[in-house]
Scaffold this active site. Structure first.
Site, PDB file in Angstrom:
ATOM      1  N   HIS A   1       0.826  -1.218   0.000  1.00  0.00           N
ATOM      2  CA  HIS A   1       0.000   0.000   0.000  1.00  0.00           C
ATOM      3  C   HIS A   1       0.858   1.265   0.000  1.00  0.00           C
ATOM      4  O   HIS A   1       0.449   2.314   0.493  1.00  0.00           O
ATOM      5  CB  HIS A   1      -0.963   0.013   1.201  1.00  0.00           C
ATOM      6  CG  HIS A   1      -2.134  -0.899   1.019  1.00  0.00           C
ATOM      7  ND1 HIS A   1      -3.292  -0.516   0.398  1.00  0.00           N
ATOM      8  CD2 HIS A   1      -2.300  -2.208   1.361  1.00  0.00           C
ATOM      9  CE1 HIS A   1      -4.140  -1.535   0.377  1.00  0.00           C
ATOM     10  NE2 HIS A   1      -3.551  -2.582   0.946  1.00  0.00           N
TER      11      HIS A   1
ATOM     12  N   LEU B   1      -1.897 -11.579  -6.632  1.00  0.00           N
ATOM     13  CA  LEU B   1      -0.727 -11.721  -7.508  1.00  0.00           C
ATOM     14  C   LEU B   1      -0.839 -10.883  -8.772  1.00  0.00           C
ATOM     15  O   LEU B   1      -0.063 -11.037  -9.700  1.00  0.00           O
ATOM     16  CB  LEU B   1      -0.519 -13.196  -7.875  1.00  0.00           C
ATOM     17  CG  LEU B   1      -0.373 -14.160  -6.698  1.00  0.00           C
ATOM     18  CD1 LEU B   1      -0.087 -15.562  -7.194  1.00  0.00           C
ATOM     19  CD2 LEU B   1       0.718 -13.699  -5.746  1.00  0.00           C
TER      20      LEU B   1
ATOM     21  N   SER C   1      -4.780  -8.909 -12.916  1.00  0.00           N
ATOM     22  CA  SER C   1      -5.324  -7.806 -13.726  1.00  0.00           C
ATOM     23  C   SER C   1      -4.204  -7.020 -14.398  1.00  0.00           C
ATOM     24  O   SER C   1      -4.296  -6.687 -15.587  1.00  0.00           O
ATOM     25  CB  SER C   1      -6.183  -6.874 -12.870  1.00  0.00           C
ATOM     26  OG  SER C   1      -5.436  -6.332 -11.793  1.00  0.00           O
TER      27      SER C   1
ATOM     28  N   GLU D   1      -6.914   0.422 -15.487  1.00  0.00           N
ATOM     29  CA  GLU D   1      -7.527  -0.025 -14.228  1.00  0.00           C
ATOM     30  C   GLU D   1      -8.295   1.121 -13.567  1.00  0.00           C
ATOM     31  O   GLU D   1      -9.369   0.934 -13.008  1.00  0.00           O
ATOM     32  CB  GLU D   1      -6.451  -0.582 -13.298  1.00  0.00           C
ATOM     33  CG  GLU D   1      -7.004  -1.413 -12.179  1.00  0.00           C
ATOM     34  CD  GLU D   1      -6.229  -2.692 -11.917  1.00  0.00           C
ATOM     35  OE1 GLU D   1      -6.462  -3.279 -10.862  1.00  0.00           O
ATOM     36  OE2 GLU D   1      -5.418  -3.110 -12.754  1.00  0.00           O
TER      37      GLU D   1
ATOM     38  N   ASP E   1       2.127  -2.804  -9.591  1.00  0.00           N
ATOM     39  CA  ASP E   1       1.777  -4.088 -10.197  1.00  0.00           C
ATOM     40  C   ASP E   1       2.134  -4.123 -11.673  1.00  0.00           C
ATOM     41  O   ASP E   1       2.747  -5.077 -12.169  1.00  0.00           O
ATOM     42  CB  ASP E   1       0.283  -4.360 -10.028  1.00  0.00           C
ATOM     43  CG  ASP E   1      -0.118  -4.497  -8.569  1.00  0.00           C
ATOM     44  OD1 ASP E   1       0.779  -4.592  -7.709  1.00  0.00           O
ATOM     45  OD2 ASP E   1      -1.332  -4.500  -8.294  1.00  0.00           O
TER      46      ASP E   1
END
Length: 389
Positions: free
Chosen positions: A37, A127, A130, A162, A174
């Site tokens: 985060h 993981l 997306s 996203e 990511d």
């Protein structure tokens, strides 16, 4: 497993479209050693791509139709590039539509294509399936149509997809890890500037074990966006009292503590976690550099405590897995990984003891929650790439 994935994807492509694919691409999932985060809080993170992939079989076609087959979901979607692209009810399709929408907005020369994709990345396990999907599509189209996009641009396109088509206000980590991953190396990523450097991850005597709680999360309903709002409020308050602060990396624990009453308990906890986690990442990078896995494990475990108690994004199942893992002498560190509220724990284990840890915790987890644990032994792999036989 990778070869089987590729063969399955190619075979389905040939069945669906009556021709061979023009190219095959692999886009990996990712782990994050530490720095949870923190990517949307302008901090530093330590992710790596892993040997679990989405495989794409691609071929151009003669028109503007895009025919897409999601093999594992047994679903399909078709669109015309001349149409206005908007989010739809099929969430998996939105990740692809979001990428196509941006490529169209940039005026890049696209034509129709046929695509099949299949995956070994478990969905909802933290993981980043997306990100692998977004970046894999962006990378493949960039290669096939020679669009001239940089790796950084592909990662940013995935992130924006996203945001705009999936409604998840994610950070860049990511997508960046999926595109920029290198075998046996972790990425120290500055989420503010996107400057990064690689560190050799010498896991010859240790392994990374993921334990999937099989509690599935969806960021849209998990409070992910709420956490972003809370830390943004907190940072605005801190800035109003400390004008020299630009981002959380400029904050100290003392600053946050001095504003405890002003921030209120919840926002104080969120901000305190972020500041401490940024510091932990720096310490973890130092530990990796000298292969001090005891220290790395310590920082990982401290991260989990902060995620559970201050950031409040864990859940009873993950807390149980972490607690039970840390009882084992062979487990040097354990923590929740990913957005939270389920998914996987990541465990740093002395090599040779993985099966023992899995067996013991699987029995305890089944007895306590009635859920069959799913373990994943992962290795650090290279990022999104074209597969060459």
């Amino acid at each position: 497993m990778k070869k089987k994935l590729i063969q399955r994807t190619i075979s389905h492509f040939e069945t669906c479209f009556g021709k061979q694919p023009q190219a095959i691409f692999l886009s990996p999932g990712r782990i994050n050693i530490i720095g949870e985060h923190i990517d949307y809080n302008d901090g530093f993170v330590l992710p790596a791509a892993i040997n679990k992939y989405i495989c794409f079989a691609f071929a151009k076609n003669q028109g503007t139709q895009c025919r897409i087959q999601a093999l594992d979901l047994k679903q399909s979607h078709q669109l015309d590039l001349n149409d206005t692209l908007e989010p739809i009810e099929k969430m998996w399709a939105n990740y692809i539509l979001g990428v196509l929408h941006q490529l169209k907005e940039k005026g890049l020369p696209l034509n129709g294509f046929d695509m099949v994709f299949s995956s070994t990345i478990p969905i909802g396990a933290g993981l980043s399936s997306s990100a692998a999907l977004e970046c894999g599509v962006g990378y493949a189209l960039n290669e096939i149509y020679t669009l001239g996009l940089s790796k950084e641009s592909i990662a940013l396109i995935g992130q924006k997809a996203e945001h705009t088509f999936a409604g998840v206000n994610c950070g860049i980590m990511d997508q960046f890890a999926s595109v920029f991953g290198k075998k046996n190396q972790v990425i120290e990523l500055d989420c503010n500037t996107l400057e990064h450097q690689y560190h050799k991850a010498d896991f010859s005597n240790h392994s990374l074990l993921l334990l999937d709680s099989r509690v599935k999360h969806a960021h849209l309903t998990s409070g992910y966006n709420t956490r972003r709002e809370e830390v943004e409020k907190g940072l605005a308050i801190i800035r109003s009292h400390y004008p020299q602060v630009s981002t959380f990396r400029d904050c100290t624990s003392q600053m946050v503590f001095s504003l405890k009453e002003t921030l209120g308990e919840t926002i104080f906890n969120r901000c305190h976690f972020v500041v401490k986690e940024i510091q932990r990442v720096k310490k973890a990078v130092q530990a990796v550099a000298v292969s001090d896995f005891n220290a790395l494990g310590k920082w990982m475990s401290e991260t989990h405590q902060g995620l559970a108690e201050e950031y409040e994004v864990s859940c009873p199942e993950i807390d149980f897995l972490v607690h039970q893992a840390l009882k084992h002498p062979s487990v040097l560190g354990a923590r929740m990984m990913g957005g939270g509220f389920g998914g996987c724990s990541i465990n740093l284990v002395t090599k040779g003891h993985e099966d023992q840890v899995i067996d013991t915790i699987s029995k305890e987890y089944l007895q306590h929650f009635g859920i069959a644990l799913q373990p994943y032994k992962v290795k650090i792999a290279k990022g999104t790439s074209r597969y060459k036989k």
